[in-house]
Scaffold this motif. Sequence first.
Motif, PDB file in Angstrom:
ATOM      1  N   PHE B 231       1.628  13.750  -7.509  1.00 19.67           N
ATOM      2  CA  PHE B 231       2.244  12.464  -7.219  1.00 19.67           C
ATOM      3  C   PHE B 231       1.188  11.365  -7.249  1.00 19.67           C
ATOM      4  O   PHE B 231       0.155  11.505  -7.934  1.00 19.67           O
ATOM      5  CB  PHE B 231       2.966  12.550  -5.855  1.00 19.67           C
ATOM      6  N   ASN B 232       1.407  10.319  -6.473  1.00 18.31           N
ATOM      7  CA  ASN B 232       0.476   9.185  -6.510  1.00 18.31           C
ATOM      8  C   ASN B 232       0.131   8.704  -5.102  1.00 18.31           C
ATOM      9  O   ASN B 232      -0.180   7.542  -4.895  1.00 18.31           O
ATOM     10  CB  ASN B 232       1.062   8.031  -7.341  1.00 18.31           C
ATOM     11  N   ASP B 233       0.200   9.585  -4.119  1.00 19.80           N
ATOM     12  CA  ASP B 233      -0.022   9.193  -2.725  1.00 19.80           C
ATOM     13  C   ASP B 233      -1.466   8.756  -2.485  1.00 19.80           C
ATOM     14  O   ASP B 233      -2.407   9.457  -2.831  1.00 19.80           O
ATOM     15  CB  ASP B 233       0.278  10.373  -1.783  1.00 19.80           C
ATOM     16  N   PHE B 234      -1.589   7.627  -1.862  1.00 26.94           N
ATOM     17  CA  PHE B 234      -2.898   7.130  -1.446  1.00 26.94           C
ATOM     18  C   PHE B 234      -2.642   6.104  -0.340  1.00 26.94           C
ATOM     19  O   PHE B 234      -1.504   5.732  -0.078  1.00 26.94           O
ATOM     20  CB  PHE B 234      -3.631   6.508  -2.651  1.00 26.94           C
ATOM     21  N   TYR B 235      -3.701   5.685   0.303  1.00 26.34           N
ATOM     22  CA  TYR B 235      -3.548   4.725   1.401  1.00 26.34           C
ATOM     23  C   TYR B 235      -4.553   3.601   1.243  1.00 26.34           C
ATOM     24  O   TYR B 235      -5.666   3.807   0.745  1.00 26.34           O
ATOM     25  CB  TYR B 235      -3.756   5.423   2.753  1.00 26.34           C
ATOM     26  N   ASN B 236      -4.140   2.395   1.679  1.00 21.01           N
ATOM     27  CA  ASN B 236      -5.097   1.293   1.634  1.00 21.01           C
ATOM     28  C   ASN B 236      -5.847   1.204   2.965  1.00 21.01           C
ATOM     29  O   ASN B 236      -5.627   2.004   3.881  1.00 21.01           O
ATOM     30  CB  ASN B 236      -4.407  -0.033   1.284  1.00 21.01           C
ATOM     31  N   SER B 237      -6.728   0.213   3.051  1.00 23.97           N
ATOM     32  CA  SER B 237      -7.593   0.116   4.226  1.00 23.97           C
ATOM     33  C   SER B 237      -6.809  -0.216   5.489  1.00 23.97           C
ATOM     34  O   SER B 237      -7.297  -0.018   6.603  1.00 23.97           O
ATOM     35  CB  SER B 237      -8.675  -0.927   3.994  1.00 23.97           C
ATOM     36  N   ALA B 238      -5.576  -0.711   5.337  1.00 21.75           N
ATOM     37  CA  ALA B 238      -4.755  -1.002   6.512  1.00 21.75           C
ATOM     38  C   ALA B 238      -3.951   0.224   6.937  1.00 21.75           C
ATOM     39  O   ALA B 238      -3.137   0.164   7.855  1.00 21.75           O
ATOM     40  CB  ALA B 238      -3.812  -2.162   6.206  1.00 21.75           C
ATOM     41  N   GLY B 239      -4.168   1.331   6.249  1.00 19.61           N
ATOM     42  CA  GLY B 239      -3.457   2.549   6.599  1.00 19.61           C
ATOM     43  C   GLY B 239      -2.062   2.618   6.017  1.00 19.61           C
ATOM     44  O   GLY B 239      -1.276   3.500   6.362  1.00 19.61           O
ATOM     45  N   GLU B 240      -1.747   1.689   5.100  1.00 20.82           N
ATOM     46  CA  GLU B 240      -0.414   1.708   4.490  1.00 20.82           C
ATOM     47  C   GLU B 240      -0.460   2.537   3.210  1.00 20.82           C
ATOM     48  O   GLU B 240      -1.458   2.530   2.489  1.00 20.82           O
ATOM     49  CB  GLU B 240       0.012   0.273   4.128  1.00 20.82           C
ATOM     50  N   ARG B 241       0.667   3.192   2.949  1.00 23.53           N
ATOM     51  CA  ARG B 241       0.719   4.004   1.743  1.00 23.53           C
ATOM     52  C   ARG B 241       0.728   3.101   0.518  1.00 23.53           C
ATOM     53  O   ARG B 241       1.492   2.145   0.441  1.00 23.53           O
ATOM     54  CB  ARG B 241       1.986   4.868   1.750  1.00 23.53           C
ATOM     55  N   VAL B 242      -0.158   3.382  -0.408  1.00 26.31           N
ATOM     56  CA  VAL B 242      -0.180   2.650  -1.676  1.00 26.31           C
ATOM     57  C   VAL B 242      -0.204   3.678  -2.808  1.00 26.31           C
ATOM     58  O   VAL B 242      -0.537   4.835  -2.597  1.00 26.31           O
ATOM     59  CB  VAL B 242      -1.405   1.718  -1.791  1.00 26.31           C
ATOM     60  N   ALA B 243       0.139   3.200  -3.970  1.00 25.89           N
ATOM     61  CA  ALA B 243       0.211   4.135  -5.104  1.00 25.89           C
ATOM     62  C   ALA B 243      -1.081   4.115  -5.908  1.00 25.89           C
ATOM     63  O   ALA B 243      -1.685   3.074  -6.109  1.00 25.89           O
ATOM     64  CB  ALA B 243       1.383   3.758  -5.997  1.00 25.89           C
TER      65      ALA B 243
END
Lengths: 270, 286
Positions: B231-243
């Motif tokens: 898939f494309n799961d990742f997280y940004n520095s704010a802890g939000e899921r980003v692609a």
Amino acid sequence: MKKNRLVRVGLAALVACIAAGVVAAQERTPPDPEAIQAALREKAKRIPKAGLASALRAAADNRDARATTLVRRPDLEALRAELARTSAADEERSAADLSNLSAVRAPSAAQQRVAPGLRALAPENLRRVAPAEVERALIPVLIPAAAEVRDKIRVYGMENVYTASARIDAEAALSISGTCNRVVGGDPDVIAFRKRLAEQPRRLAGTGAAYFMSRNDFGVDLSFSKFGCGYVITIECGDPGADPRCAEDDYITGLADSMILANPDLAGGE
Amino acid sequence: MRSLNKLFVAFVFSLTLAACEGGETPDPTDAPDEQPGDPMSPDPAPQPEEPDPMPEEEYLADEEGRVFSYVSVGDLLPNSGPGHEDSTIYRPDIQFPLEDAAFLNSQVYRYGGSQGYINGMEGGQCNETNYDYPWQDTFCESRSRSQIMCPDGGHEGVDIRPATCIPESGASHWAVAVEDGRIVGLADSKYTVKLQTEDGSLYRYLHMKMDELAVEDGEYVTKGQRLGRVFNDFYNSAGERVATTYHLHFEMYQNYAPDEETDPVFDQVNPYMTLVNAYEKKLRGE
């Protein structure tokens, strides 16, 4: 005469400007992606389905550069010596600290950071560690002594390996994995590179263990060796560039420098 | 003075000519293997004829009939940094980490990547060349990282695209256990699945669909068992899921020692040739 010279100089400057412009334009022109793809296809290797051709292809590609995994046991003498050394150092500290047994057995994070070394602690004293997990491991199960990690850590033990893992807080997670088995052999150039690398390790300030660090998009790794075994601590941060636990060396080196042996039976008891 | 002026003008003109002709200083390593013959030299000895190339059907191909090919280890995409040439097959018997066909290439410096423009590869991740052979190594690809094996920092694993571009195909492509082992530390990680083997290997699988994994924390798994979907799961520095792009980032840790006397270092090694070897076995049906 003067006019003539001025004209020539002007002409030369104009030509220089044009040349500079042409060079700059060339530099700005991106490579042709189709040409890149064609070049990749041109130099790519294919694998014959069978027979001698396949074997020749594998040989040409150095496909016999295979590594081997060797089963190794820890150096228990070195383990006991390190426990004894830390114990002696603790005894030399202030009488107030020595009189408080809990400070030795379960020191605060601050105390641990100023007191590097290796201390034994039975798994029953670790809140989230299942004793059966550490008991099945035949290698030293090391976990960071810092309180914010120690009380949250879980251990996944197998005979020759283990991993311990903890979510420190919403922003950071830690894991440490270890094994005494070692991988040897392979590409001769890599063996030579590794030998050169091993000649210049950094050393932990307290225990003197050799270590190497790597940073990535997710956080930071610190690899160190002890008792003939290899360990790697990984910290994953939400914002690895800004969180000092990932961005700076002090936090992870502090963790590596102050450890608890969670299976003291391996060294002959707590 | 006049002759000096002439010299200067001649110099500038020669520069202009060189630039117009694309006259970069040739890199000796880029020189063609065969140089044109010198008409003044004696005739070269007759060369043996090139053998006929093998027909396409004589090479290993995937289920779709595409002939598998790969660029040498350490040979990265232009402008993506120096690679790490390591031909070692660290684990000769692992299973390839994806069930279906797969394509190793750059997620960052190709179509759909943030640095694709550097090579003129602008456009979406579903560009057909992203989903085709040859494979290309991405270990040590330039990133804002420092990895001890990489000459210039770099990427500590390899990136693997699944058989199809998921945003277009909607297909599921499964990542599988490369060896028998145990899933460790899953409860504490947001986007990483770690598989540890009894004899010391540690694998990290990133960017799977983490809320629908096929395994649980602490579970013992067998080689080839499904772990989760690429898939494309990742997280940004704010802890939000980003692609990120749809791919599997795959890392292999080994406790490597160059000899018996030297202390081992437990760190990421280049898995590229191990994966080439595993893929060859997969295509052979072994």
